[in-house]
Motif scaffolding. Structure first.
Motif, PDB file in Angstrom:
ATOM      1  N   ASP A 134      41.376  72.161 -15.553  1.00 25.98           N
ATOM      2  CA  ASP A 134      40.551  72.008 -14.345  1.00 25.98           C
ATOM      3  C   ASP A 134      41.003  72.925 -13.220  1.00 25.98           C
ATOM      4  O   ASP A 134      41.174  72.491 -12.076  1.00 25.98           O
ATOM      5  CB  ASP A 134      40.557  70.556 -13.850  1.00 25.98           C
ATOM      6  N   MET A 193      43.413  74.982  -7.043  1.00 24.75           N
ATOM      7  CA  MET A 193      43.698  73.565  -7.293  1.00 24.75           C
ATOM      8  C   MET A 193      43.512  73.329  -8.785  1.00 24.75           C
ATOM      9  O   MET A 193      42.597  73.879  -9.401  1.00 24.75           O
ATOM     10  CB  MET A 193      42.785  72.679  -6.452  1.00 24.75           C
ATOM     11  N   HIS A 209      47.991  71.830  -5.573  1.00 28.74           N
ATOM     12  CA  HIS A 209      47.292  72.757  -4.687  1.00 28.74           C
ATOM     13  C   HIS A 209      48.253  73.900  -4.361  1.00 28.74           C
ATOM     14  O   HIS A 209      49.285  73.687  -3.744  1.00 28.74           O
ATOM     15  CB  HIS A 209      46.855  72.043  -3.410  1.00 28.74           C
ATOM     16  N   ARG A 253      47.035  62.068  -7.976  1.00 33.80           N
ATOM     17  CA  ARG A 253      46.905  62.042  -9.434  1.00 33.80           C
ATOM     18  C   ARG A 253      45.447  61.935  -9.832  1.00 33.80           C
ATOM     19  O   ARG A 253      44.636  61.366  -9.124  1.00 33.80           O
ATOM     20  CB  ARG A 253      47.706  60.883 -10.015  1.00 33.80           C
ATOM     21  N   SER A 254      45.138  62.489 -10.994  1.00 33.14           N
ATOM     22  CA  SER A 254      43.775  62.436 -11.515  1.00 33.14           C
ATOM     23  C   SER A 254      43.546  61.102 -12.223  1.00 33.14           C
ATOM     24  O   SER A 254      44.451  60.269 -12.332  1.00 33.14           O
ATOM     25  CB  SER A 254      43.561  63.584 -12.500  1.00 33.14           C
ATOM     26  N   GLN A 288      45.044  70.638 -12.350  1.00 36.02           N
ATOM     27  CA  GLN A 288      45.858  69.546 -12.857  1.00 36.02           C
ATOM     28  C   GLN A 288      46.889  70.146 -13.809  1.00 36.02           C
ATOM     29  O   GLN A 288      46.593  71.080 -14.548  1.00 36.02           O
ATOM     30  CB  GLN A 288      45.002  68.529 -13.589  1.00 36.02           C
ATOM     31  N   GLN A 324      51.581  68.547  -4.147  1.00 33.49           N
ATOM     32  CA  GLN A 324      50.919  67.644  -5.078  1.00 33.49           C
ATOM     33  C   GLN A 324      49.875  66.867  -4.287  1.00 33.49           C
ATOM     34  O   GLN A 324      50.166  66.308  -3.237  1.00 33.49           O
ATOM     35  CB  GLN A 324      51.927  66.695  -5.711  1.00 33.49           C
ATOM     36  N   CYS A 360      47.710  66.385  -9.581  1.00 35.93           N
ATOM     37  CA  CYS A 360      46.817  67.451  -9.132  1.00 35.93           C
ATOM     38  C   CYS A 360      47.626  68.321  -8.172  1.00 35.93           C
ATOM     39  O   CYS A 360      48.288  67.800  -7.269  1.00 35.93           O
ATOM     40  CB  CYS A 360      45.604  66.884  -8.413  1.00 35.93           C
TER      41      CYS A 360
END
Length: 178
Positions: free
Chosen positions: A101, A141, A132, A123-124, A143, A120, A130
């Motif tokens: 992603d 950005m 950045h 969380r997904s 995961q 960070q 996740c």
């Protein structure tokens, strides 16, 4: 008691992970190259049955890795007003593991990329972090399960950007100097 791997610069260890995110500094780190790699595929003469890409489970972990070759600023030395700032800098490989992603932008190919921050973002749904990654002309950005930063040489004292000859050219080598 923790011993420094490079006493002059104050560097404590030559390999950092996402567990060290709080103490890591990313501001003004020059990015010399980046790459997204996949695994090498099935081994030759394998007896296992491999599926085509269309048959893969989308919930399975990604084999993609995001690699950055950068000049990592270990320490900034600010001597005071009207004096030149110096840095302890080491060539480094930053690898994000199990990446997927990826979204964002790379806005310039004329100017070198520089990091301003890595954080960070939570969380997904799959409970993976996740990330950045932002900088001058760079905003990504994605995961990833984790990252590892390998300092490939001892830090050098001087400007914040190393010359190609000093750093050994472009490299994604995942081997720390200590």
């Amino acid at each position: 008691m923790t011993t420094d791997v490079h006493g002059e610069s104050g560097l404590r260890k030559a390999t950092l992970t996402d567990q060290d995110l709080v103490e890591a500094s990313w501001d003004y780190c020059r990015i010399h190259a980046l790459a997204v790699t996949d695994d090498e595929g099935p081994p030759e003469n394998s007896i296992l049955d491999y599926r085509e890409d269309d048959d893969l489970d989308p919930t399975a972990p990604s084999a993609l890795e995001l690699h950055l070759d950068l000049d990592y600023i270990v320490r900034r030395i600010d001597p005071g007003p009207m004096r030149q700032v110096h840095f302890w800098v080491a060539p480094a490989t930053l690898i994000f593991h199990n990446v997927w992603d990826i979204v964002g932008s790379l806005r310039s190919i004329c100017m070198p990329f520089e990091l301003k921050g890595l954080r960070q973002e939570g969380r997904s749904r799959s409970s993976e972090p996740c990330w950045h990654l932002e900088g001058r002309d760079l905003d990504l950005m994605f995961q990833a399960s984790s990252y590892t930063l390998y300092l490939r040489q001892p830090p050098r004292y001087g400007s914040r950007v190393l010359r190609m000859a000093e750093r050994g050219g472009i490299s994604f080598d995942p081997k720390p100097f200590a």
